[in-house]
Scaffold this active site. Structure first.
Site, mmCIF file in Angstrom:
data_model
loop_
_atom_site.group_PDB
_atom_site.id
_atom_site.type_symbol
_atom_site.label_atom_id
_atom_site.label_comp_id
_atom_site.label_asym_id
_atom_site.label_seq_id
_atom_site.Cartn_x
_atom_site.Cartn_y
_atom_site.Cartn_z
ATOM 1 N N GLY C 55 52.212 63.498 24.037
ATOM 2 C CA GLY C 55 53.591 63.815 23.704
ATOM 3 C C GLY C 55 53.949 63.380 22.292
ATOM 4 O O GLY C 55 55.085 63.539 21.867
ATOM 5 N N HIS C 56 52.972 62.825 21.589
ATOM 6 C CA HIS C 56 53.217 62.361 20.221
ATOM 7 C C HIS C 56 52.466 63.200 19.202
ATOM 8 O O HIS C 56 52.236 62.769 18.082
ATOM 9 C CB HIS C 56 52.809 60.895 20.096
ATOM 10 C CG HIS C 56 53.413 60.011 21.117
ATOM 11 N ND1 HIS C 56 54.780 59.909 21.264
ATOM 12 C CD2 HIS C 56 52.871 59.218 22.081
ATOM 13 C CE1 HIS C 56 55.038 59.073 22.268
ATOM 14 N NE2 HIS C 56 53.897 58.655 22.785
ATOM 15 N N HIS C 217 59.485 57.113 23.194
ATOM 16 C CA HIS C 217 59.519 57.623 24.567
ATOM 17 C C HIS C 217 60.965 57.701 25.039
ATOM 18 O O HIS C 217 61.236 57.754 26.235
ATOM 19 C CB HIS C 217 58.732 56.722 25.508
ATOM 20 C CG HIS C 217 57.362 56.408 25.019
ATOM 21 N ND1 HIS C 217 57.087 55.273 24.292
ATOM 22 C CD2 HIS C 217 56.207 57.090 25.110
ATOM 23 C CE1 HIS C 217 55.813 55.275 23.972
ATOM 24 N NE2 HIS C 217 55.251 56.358 24.441
#
Ligand SMILES: Nc1ncnc2c1ncn2[C@@H]1O[C@H](COP(=O)(O)OP(=O)(O)O)[C@@H](O)[C@H]1O
Ligand SMILES: Nc1ncnc2c1ncn2[C@@H]1O[C@H](COP(=O)(O)OP(=O)(O)O)[C@@H](O)[C@H]1O
Ligand SMILES: [Mg+2]
Ligand SMILES: [Mg+2]
Ligand SMILES: [Mg+2]
Ligand SMILES: [Mg+2]
Lengths: 195, 329, 329, 195
Positions: C55-56, C217
């Site tokens: 997700g990064h 996050h």
């Protein structure tokens, strides 16, 4: 007859109308274009107004030329070269004569059409320029005829410019360039240029 | 509208200042203009100049540098730059071998670049232009009306390498026109873009809708549908591109998956994975591929897919040619 | 949730497949794992392994390649990878000179990487780890609790070049720890991210609000405020970083403006322009600067600002060292 | 006393509870963490259940070890190493004796604390493990005592794990790991492991 004074007043009035209606013009462009016609025209006419107010012109031709160059270098988009080409052609015509206003407007319309290749009835500013010219020729240019010409673009399907991407979905919307051109002729009326 | 910016009317200037500061080793800006030039010029080579409205970052200024563009002209957001600025870029870029203008097919861009070309020719500079119209979204309309979108960066890359390699102005013009006939792009949008000076999204799309064929300024596409899986989107775009390009098994192609601004790499790679398996079914040979934000539409969510038939073996070599540009390629 | 994807549970696999296909010249995936390895290894050099939840993107797999990481371990979205996979990466990466793990400071990452280190040591591999905790968002808490965020990519870059240059495992560990003490990052969020398997945004933020200090996050920041101009955001972040790093006039630094996923380059460059003028007021010497999406938070809108004091002259050289990685640096 | 049969039943029941409550666990984690505790635990326990149902175990110790290794390699995040360490320690203890259930749970808790360094009262799964152990020691483990221990985490301020970032804003929320641990002990009760 055009003079440096009444032409200046005309274009300053045009600028003020554009400035007042910037958001509205962009809104119209957002519906069938990309939403920048208001800011394009506001940026350009504001620069033009500043130039006009800070220059001492010796001729109408010179005035139109400065107006044209300013619009060309500040508006951008499709309308910049179109208004710019109109004023450039009007400058040339005004060199010959400043008496015949319809001839000057005719030159402007031809300038636009040479650059943009649009015919009447394609839902562009051409429609209002052409209607205004007709009215000038018959001495019937009024708020009413201008409004009618602008309004007429609502029913047309666009075949030039960004609005053409919408095909039949462009019907039912005013053309933003037609509306801004409407302001140009409204400003002309208010400027007591034609008797 | 939620944006990191100051005054909406200052967006172009603030962005160009930040861009030129960040990449001061490679590019510089002609004062008070939207013209970005490279610092290291190729003496005696043909110069490529591109540009258009801003909002497509890293296009076009990101591709100014060795092996790609000599200069980019950045107009206001979604608004073609003006002829005087394009003329400045041409004058600055020309190294005596002429200048090729790479123009995306929009009325405004065409008119402004043509006017600039006329002005430059009056000053004795050889100028040609090519028109990129790779967006096949509006099938029924005539080909000459098609919009120029992400495929433009393939044109920059191939012609940039060819120019560095010593191609002449007319060779580059022909090559550019040739590339355009072998290239097609189609996009899909999930969320609209917001032009800073407008302050609200360019169109509405329901929470469960997507639109196929949308343009990079939010121009309408050819169909709205229920949101569908990546696989379904890939299927639609690949099959449309196929019916345009009419490829055959075993043909060599280059592929670009282009993010439209707000779509993260995660989704772009997922999409590329689905595209990949479809191209494999088609038995195409993918010689060159890219995934990332190359030609964005401000903060639009979505992707576009470009396929270029590698009709000329040189094109692959030129695509792979290393460049030194602010935006990676 | 509007995303280009197939099944939410397949996001990691689909993405890694697309990624490895796109960059097959540089990297490959160990079958059935989230481990991405480089194709060209430096025999006899210390290997760097990083990783964490996905997700990064482009972190961390995008930085696998010559001059940076030897392998990246990609966990599920926002979820630390498991020790067995990290162990695979360590085994694959080790060229006999040992392996340095670069871990961001989260309970899950720390525990999983530590377990993997224990397992690898049992197999006779020399393994060390460093913990990156550059996020100064939560000032009052103890330094050891700080999160690891975008500054991690500076650590990858500097240590990667040093490793290629022949630094030993203990030298790299010391250098890494040293970098971390001279580095600070702070982010700002305008819109939350949506984890695919969750299906809705991780937090709420009103249409006119931003949050300073948010984590990658979506962990809470230190203050919510009215949306403000870029200049004001730059002022807040720079002054917080200043009170942490306590720099003096004339100091040399590296700067990273990092987009969080959905924020286009346009806004990032505008922000960099404001940061730049503040750093100039501070009379700092910016030897190295980057703008772009380096460590994202899926589709979060916002940016982070990282400043690294170049306490060691080698760091600048290492930052400028050319790399061959899927994501440009 | 633990047997391969009742331990299998226990962990399968645990899995089923997690599977039913996946969304709820993630929701709890979204409030004070990063929203993945449900999917982490579902992924891990589902893999564990499959392993348990497809393996013929000769000892409880072996069973726990396989459960541990499966959780470690499939859960990820913070909870993976923690549940994994617990079951690994329980496997070791079960090697010595399967009679003394509290001793096995005690070993599990110690495994978690060795890995995670959390004390009781830091708003983590440790709180429920510790409370369950107390209850087992005094023969008072019931649905009620488990529920109470889980509910107790609501009033605590987190000082370990992701929820600690929220500081006092973590108060008023259940700890997701405590809730999933609650299911583990509920499943134990239902499994007729303790008399
Ligand atoms: N080919 C053309 N001929 C005449 N007028 C045109 C043509 N193309 C566009 N226009 C006019 O330009 C207007 C749009 O101007 P503007 O929004 O400023 O530029 P752009 O379309 O590049 O964003 C249209 O409303 C239309 O009146
Ligand atoms: N140091 C620790 N010791 C014990 N339990 C912990 C610790 N850190 C976190 N936990 C537990 O882990 C749970 C979160 O697990 P999960 O969401 O799966 O992992 P992550 O926090 O990495 O996303 C918390 O609710 C808490 O009960
Ligand atoms: Mg427009
Ligand atoms: Mg426009
Ligand atoms: Mg997690
Ligand atoms: Mg979690």
């Amino acid at each position: 007859m055009l003079t440096v004074e009444n032409t200046t007043t005309w274009l300053v009035t045009f600028t003020d109308k554009i400035t007042q209606q910037t958001a509205y013009l962009s809104e119209l462009d957002q519906a069938i274009g990309d939403g920048d016609h208001g800011s394009n025209m506001a940026r350009g006419t504001t620069a033009m107004k500043a130039k006009l107010e800070n220059t001492a012109f010796t001729s109408v031709s010179e005035l139109f030329k400065v107006a044209a160059m300013t619009l060309i270098s500040t508006v951008g988009g499709a309308s910049g070269p179109l208004y710019g080409s109109a004023f450039l052609a009007m400058s040339k015509q005004a060199e010959a004569s400043t008496e015949d206003v319809p001839a000057i407007i005719k030159a402007g319309l031809e300038g636009i059409q040479k650059r943009g290749k649009a015919e009447r009835g394609e839902k562009t500013m051409v429609d209002v320029w052409a209607a205004a010219l007709d009215a000038l020729d018959t001495n019937t240019l009024t708020h009413h005829t201008i409004e009618e010409a602008v309004h007429e673009t609502k029913h047309i399907q666009a075949t030039k410019g960004r609005a053409a991407y919408l095909a039949d979905r462009s019907v039912g919307h005013l053309d933003p360039g037609a509306v801004s051109t409407g302001y140009l002729f409204e400003a002309m009326l208010e400027g007591d240029i034609i008797q | 509208m939620k944006k990191i910016m100051n005054q909406p009317k200052d967006v172009l200037n603030d962005m160009l200042e930040g861009f030129c500061y960040t990449h001061e080793d490679l590019v510089s800006r002609i004062n008070d203009t939207g013209v970005i030039c490279r610092k290291f010029v190729d003496q005696g080579k043909v110069a490529l100049v591109s540009g258009g409205g801003s909002g497509h970052e890293p296009s076009h200024a990101g591709y100014v540098g060795q092996g790609m563009l000599s200069a980019a002209v950045c107009g206001e957001v979604f608004t073609s730059p003006t002829p005087d600025q394009i003329l400045e870029a041409i004058k600055q870029a020309d190294q005596g071998a002429g200048v090729l203008l790479i123009v995306k097919n929009y009325t405004g861009d065409i008119m402004n670049f043509e006017m600039a070309q006329e002005l430059a020719e009056m000053e004795g500079i050889s100028v040609e232009h090519i028109v990129v119209n790779d967006d096949i979204s509006l099938e029924p309309r005539q080909k000459s009306d098609r919009r120029g979108v992400a495929g433009t960066v393939f044109v920059h890359k191939i012609l940039g390498a060819a120019a560095e390699n010593g191609a002449t102005l007319s060779q580059l013009k022909n090559m550019g026109n040739d590339i355009v006939t072998h290239m097609a792009t189609l996009g899909v949008s999930l969320l609209p873009a917001t032009v800073p000076e407008v302050g609200k999204p360019g169109f509405d799309l329901a929470e469960d809708e997507l639109e196929f064929g949308i343009g990079i300024h939010g121009e309408p596409g050819y169909r709205r549908e229920q949101l569908k899986p990546s696989k379904g989107i890939a299927q639609e775009l690949v099959s449309q591109l196929k019916s345009e390009l009419q490829w055959e098994k075993g043909e060599h192609i280059a592929v670009l998956v282009n993010g439209l601004g707000a779509t993260p790499l995660m989704e772009q790679f997922i999409f590329m994975n689905d595209v990949q398996s479809m191209l494999q079914e088609e038995a195409l040979v993918v010689d060159y591929k890219k995934v990332g934000n190359y030609m964005t539409a401000i903060d639009m969510a979505g992707v576009s897919l470009t396929i270029l038939r590698l009709a000329d073996a040189d094109w692959k070599t030129y695509l792979q040619h290393p460049v030194q540009t602010p935006a990676p390629f």
